[in-house]
Design a protein around this motif. Structure first.
Motif, PDB file in Angstrom:
ATOM      1  N   VAL A 180       0.836  -1.204   0.000  1.00 59.82           N
ATOM      2  CA  VAL A 180       0.000   0.000   0.000  1.00 59.82           C
ATOM      3  C   VAL A 180       0.870   1.253   0.000  1.00 59.82           C
ATOM      4  O   VAL A 180       0.635   2.197  -0.748  1.00 59.82           O
ATOM      5  N   ILE A 181       1.892   1.284   0.864  1.00 59.11           N
ATOM      6  CA  ILE A 181       2.946   2.300   0.789  1.00 59.11           C
ATOM      7  C   ILE A 181       4.288   1.577   0.845  1.00 59.11           C
ATOM      8  O   ILE A 181       4.378   0.441   1.312  1.00 59.11           O
ATOM      9  N   THR A 182       5.334   2.254   0.368  1.00 60.73           N
ATOM     10  CA  THR A 182       6.658   1.634   0.358  1.00 60.73           C
ATOM     11  C   THR A 182       7.694   2.559   0.984  1.00 60.73           C
ATOM     12  O   THR A 182       7.506   3.768   1.048  1.00 60.73           O
ATOM     13  N   SER A 183       8.766   1.963   1.441  1.00 53.36           N
ATOM     14  CA  SER A 183       9.920   2.732   1.928  1.00 53.36           C
ATOM     15  C   SER A 183      11.094   2.463   0.991  1.00 53.36           C
ATOM     16  O   SER A 183      12.077   1.848   1.362  1.00 53.36           O
ATOM     17  N   ALA A 184      10.935   2.899  -0.256  1.00 58.41           N
ATOM     18  CA  ALA A 184      11.995   2.784  -1.274  1.00 58.41           C
ATOM     19  C   ALA A 184      12.363   1.342  -1.561  1.00 58.41           C
ATOM     20  O   ALA A 184      13.537   0.987  -1.615  1.00 58.41           O
ATOM     21  N   GLY A 185      11.350   0.496  -1.742  1.00 53.76           N
ATOM     22  CA  GLY A 185      11.583  -0.864  -2.220  1.00 53.76           C
ATOM     23  C   GLY A 185      11.438  -1.939  -1.188  1.00 53.76           C
ATOM     24  O   GLY A 185      10.775  -2.945  -1.419  1.00 53.76           O
ATOM     25  N   GLU A 186      12.086  -1.787  -0.054  1.00 51.28           N
ATOM     26  CA  GLU A 186      11.991  -2.762   1.028  1.00 51.28           C
ATOM     27  C   GLU A 186      11.797  -2.018   2.346  1.00 51.28           C
ATOM     28  O   GLU A 186      12.099  -0.830   2.456  1.00 51.28           O
ATOM     29  N   GLY A 187      11.334  -2.743   3.336  1.00 47.18           N
ATOM     30  CA  GLY A 187      11.155  -2.158   4.655  1.00 47.18           C
ATOM     31  C   GLY A 187      10.013  -2.828   5.386  1.00 47.18           C
ATOM     32  O   GLY A 187       9.228  -3.579   4.802  1.00 47.18           O
ATOM     33  N   GLY A 188       9.921  -2.563   6.676  1.00 43.32           N
ATOM     34  CA  GLY A 188       8.851  -3.129   7.488  1.00 43.32           C
ATOM     35  C   GLY A 188       8.858  -2.498   8.859  1.00 43.32           C
ATOM     36  O   GLY A 188       9.661  -1.599   9.153  1.00 43.32           O
ATOM     37  N   ALA A 189       7.981  -2.974   9.704  1.00 43.81           N
ATOM     38  CA  ALA A 189       7.928  -2.480  11.078  1.00 43.81           C
ATOM     39  C   ALA A 189       7.160  -3.470  11.935  1.00 43.81           C
ATOM     40  O   ALA A 189       6.318  -4.221  11.432  1.00 43.81           O
ATOM     41  N   VAL A 190       7.465  -3.455  13.216  1.00 38.16           N
ATOM     42  CA  VAL A 190       6.698  -4.216  14.196  1.00 38.16           C
ATOM     43  C   VAL A 190       6.001  -3.215  15.108  1.00 38.16           C
ATOM     44  O   VAL A 190       6.629  -2.267  15.602  1.00 38.16           O
ATOM     45  N   LEU A 191       4.723  -3.429  15.332  1.00 37.69           N
ATOM     46  CA  LEU A 191       3.907  -2.544  16.163  1.00 37.69           C
ATOM     47  C   LEU A 191       3.516  -3.266  17.448  1.00 37.69           C
ATOM     48  O   LEU A 191       3.255  -4.471  17.438  1.00 37.69           O
ATOM     49  N   THR A 192       3.446  -2.522  18.550  1.00 33.58           N
ATOM     50  CA  THR A 192       3.008  -3.121  19.811  1.00 33.58           C
ATOM     51  C   THR A 192       2.659  -2.036  20.814  1.00 33.58           C
ATOM     52  O   THR A 192       3.161  -0.902  20.728  1.00 33.58           O
ATOM     53  N   ASP A 193       1.814  -2.396  21.782  1.00 30.94           N
ATOM     54  CA  ASP A 193       1.536  -1.524  22.925  1.00 30.94           C
ATOM     55  C   ASP A 193       2.379  -1.910  24.135  1.00 30.94           C
ATOM     56  O   ASP A 193       2.336  -1.234  25.162  1.00 30.94           O
ATOM     57  N   ASN A 194       3.141  -2.983  24.004  1.00 21.65           N
ATOM     58  CA  ASN A 194       3.897  -3.538  25.122  1.00 21.65           C
ATOM     59  C   ASN A 194       5.307  -2.938  25.137  1.00 21.65           C
ATOM     60  O   ASN A 194       6.109  -3.197  24.235  1.00 21.65           O
ATOM     61  N   PRO A 195       5.669  -2.157  26.152  1.00 22.76           N
ATOM     62  CA  PRO A 195       6.990  -1.512  26.167  1.00 22.76           C
ATOM     63  C   PRO A 195       8.141  -2.502  26.291  1.00 22.76           C
ATOM     64  O   PRO A 195       9.247  -2.231  25.808  1.00 22.76           O
ATOM     65  N   VAL A 196       7.907  -3.646  26.925  1.00 22.49           N
ATOM     66  CA  VAL A 196       8.955  -4.658  27.053  1.00 22.49           C
ATOM     67  C   VAL A 196       9.275  -5.249  25.684  1.00 22.49           C
ATOM     68  O   VAL A 196      10.445  -5.397  25.300  1.00 22.49           O
ATOM     69  N   TYR A 197       8.224  -5.585  24.932  1.00 26.08           N
ATOM     70  CA  TYR A 197       8.434  -6.075  23.577  1.00 26.08           C
ATOM     71  C   TYR A 197       9.145  -5.016  22.732  1.00 26.08           C
ATOM     72  O   TYR A 197      10.059  -5.318  21.966  1.00 26.08           O
ATOM     73  N   ALA A 198       8.706  -3.762  22.860  1.00 26.30           N
ATOM     74  CA  ALA A 198       9.280  -2.688  22.046  1.00 26.30           C
ATOM     75  C   ALA A 198      10.777  -2.552  22.291  1.00 26.30           C
ATOM     76  O   ALA A 198      11.567  -2.403  21.339  1.00 26.30           O
ATOM     77  N   GLU A 199      11.179  -2.591  23.544  1.00 28.69           N
ATOM     78  CA  GLU A 199      12.603  -2.469  23.869  1.00 28.69           C
ATOM     79  C   GLU A 199      13.395  -3.628  23.269  1.00 28.69           C
ATOM     80  O   GLU A 199      14.478  -3.439  22.703  1.00 28.69           O
ATOM     81  N   ARG A 200      12.827  -4.826  23.365  1.00 25.83           N
ATOM     82  CA  ARG A 200      13.552  -5.971  22.837  1.00 25.83           C
ATOM     83  C   ARG A 200      13.622  -5.933  21.314  1.00 25.83           C
ATOM     84  O   ARG A 200      14.642  -6.300  20.713  1.00 25.83           O
ATOM     85  N   LEU A 201      12.566  -5.488  20.670  1.00 29.07           N
ATOM     86  CA  LEU A 201      12.560  -5.386  19.215  1.00 29.07           C
ATOM     87  C   LEU A 201      13.649  -4.440  18.726  1.00 29.07           C
ATOM     88  O   LEU A 201      14.392  -4.747  17.793  1.00 29.07           O
ATOM     89  N   ARG A 202      13.750  -3.285  19.384  1.00 27.86           N
ATOM     90  CA  ARG A 202      14.729  -2.290  18.955  1.00 27.86           C
ATOM     91  C   ARG A 202      16.156  -2.774  19.189  1.00 27.86           C
ATOM     92  O   ARG A 202      17.060  -2.459  18.416  1.00 27.86           O
TER      93      ARG A 202
END
Length: 380
Positions: free
Chosen positions: A187-209
């Motif tokens: 639907v939208i692109t970030s110059a060919g490739e890319g992605g993201a993980v979304l969450t409301d959980n701050p513990v998950y967010a810290e580990r993802l980063r």
């Protein structure tokens, strides 16, 4: 109109997208933790999807991988995945040494079937991956209820569904984590490739980063020093990609509305064609129509979906069978080939994806619909 080249292609980058990429290049700060352009893009994604955190990564498949990593999926675990989806929904399970367990889909939405999931849950199930296929919303109320009863987290695979909503809420906040793809055709692109993980959980967010950048993070008591807290990955998104993604994200609403208008026009022009089932939009949801997928209903004297697709392609309409090989029937997952998932297996021979992206005009859409009508109604 007789050739594929005469139909506009997707994506279509604008001057704003290109200027954003150039401006990012001029910063000479192209990658790394704390990159301001990446953080701005993450904030826009999180706000747009109604969640607290977004961790931008290099691909949609990397997003699924990191989401499962954050849930500590590992050897001996099982993860339930629909068989009617792109392989990137399932391959990350194997990266972590776990086993994908393939589930069937519903005949109307083609999304994960909650009853099939319920029948496959075991003591080894570590997660359920619910794919919002083609831009239609999976039944998250039923799926999260089934998973919660078993104490299993749900990962939304929203690779195909930016712009999709359930009860007025954007997808991405119904599961424990959600994954987005920014591949060039999405639907939208970030110059060919890319992605993201979304969450409301701050513990998950810290580990993802942390995990997206080799598992590195600050050393407590030693300012400016970092070390690897765990073995991670190199899944960072660059500033240039984030800049293009941010520019495109500003137009997400208008691009989704264009897809919905195009889908409505196709449905209007194809209504009443015998032997053709049009896409559904479940009550209370908003379909983003990343793909406009129709079902060719088998019947005496009717042509197969494969024959129709070949005929249309020969006349310049780039129509494809939609997932003609369920994942459990592909060589990469040979151990699963004895499994019976009848709905997905039937749909694999009956579904066609028609062009419907925002770059198409009403004239293009009318031509596509006319050609499809002729191809479907032609007799054997």
């Amino acid at each position: 109109m007789s050739s594929f080249q005469e139909l506009p292609r997707w994506p279509q980058l604008t001057d704003d997208d290109i200027e954003a990429a150039v401006a990012a290049l001029r910063t000479n700060r192209l990658v790394g933790q704390g990159n301001s352009i990446v953080e701005e893009f993450e904030a826009a994604l999180a706000a747009g999807q109604g969640v607290e955190h977004a961790a931008a990564v290099s691909t949609g498949t990397a997003a699924v991988h990191l989401a499962l990593h954050a849930l500590d999926v590992g050897p001996g675990d099982e993860v339930i995945v629909p068989t009617h989806t792109f392989i990137g929904s399932a391959s990350p399970v194997t990266y972590l040494g776990a086993r994908p367990v393939f589930a069937d889909v519903t005949p109307d939405t083609h999304c994960l079937d909650p009853d099939s999931v319920k029948s496959l849950l075991t003591s080894r199930t570590k997660a359920v991956v619910a794919v919002h296929i083609n831009g239609v919303a999976a039944d998250m109320a039923a799926l999260t209820a089934v998973a919660a009863e078993a104490g299993v987290p749900v990962v939304e695979d929203a690779a195909q569904a930016l712009g999709t909503e359930i009860a007025g809420r954007p997808i991405g906040g119904f599961g424990d984590l959600a994954c987005v793809s920014l591949f060039e055709q999405k639907v939208i692109t970030s110059a060919g490739e890319g992605g993201a993980v979304l969450t409301d959980n701050p513990v998950y967010a810290e580990r993802l980063r942390r995990a997206r950048s080799h598992g590195e993070g600050p050393v407590e008591g030693s300012p400016g020093m970092i070390w690897a807290h765990e073995v991670g990955y190199n899944y960072r998104l660059t500033a240039v990609q984030a800049a293009v993604g941010l520019a495109q994200h500003k137009r997400l609403g208008e691009m989704v509305e264009a897809r919905r208008r195009n889908a409505a026009r196709l449905s209007q022009r194809l209504a009443g064609v015998e032997g053709l089932e049009l896409p559904v939009e479940p009550e209370g949801t908003k379909h983003a129509f990343w793909k406009y997928v129709v079902r060719v209903v088998p019947g005496a004297g009717r042509r197969s979906a494969g024959d129709i697709a070949a005929d249309l392609r020969s006349r310049g309409v780039p129509v494809l069978l939609r997932y003609p090989f369920p994942l459990h029937k592909q060589p990469a997952f040979a151990e699963h080939q004895g499994v019976s998932l009848p709905v997905a297996e039937r749909l694999s021979q009956e579904l066609l994806a028609l062009p419907s992206h925002p770059g198409l005009t009403e004239g293009h859409l009318d031509h596509i619909a006319d050609e499809v009508r002729k191809a479907v109604t032609a007799t054997e």
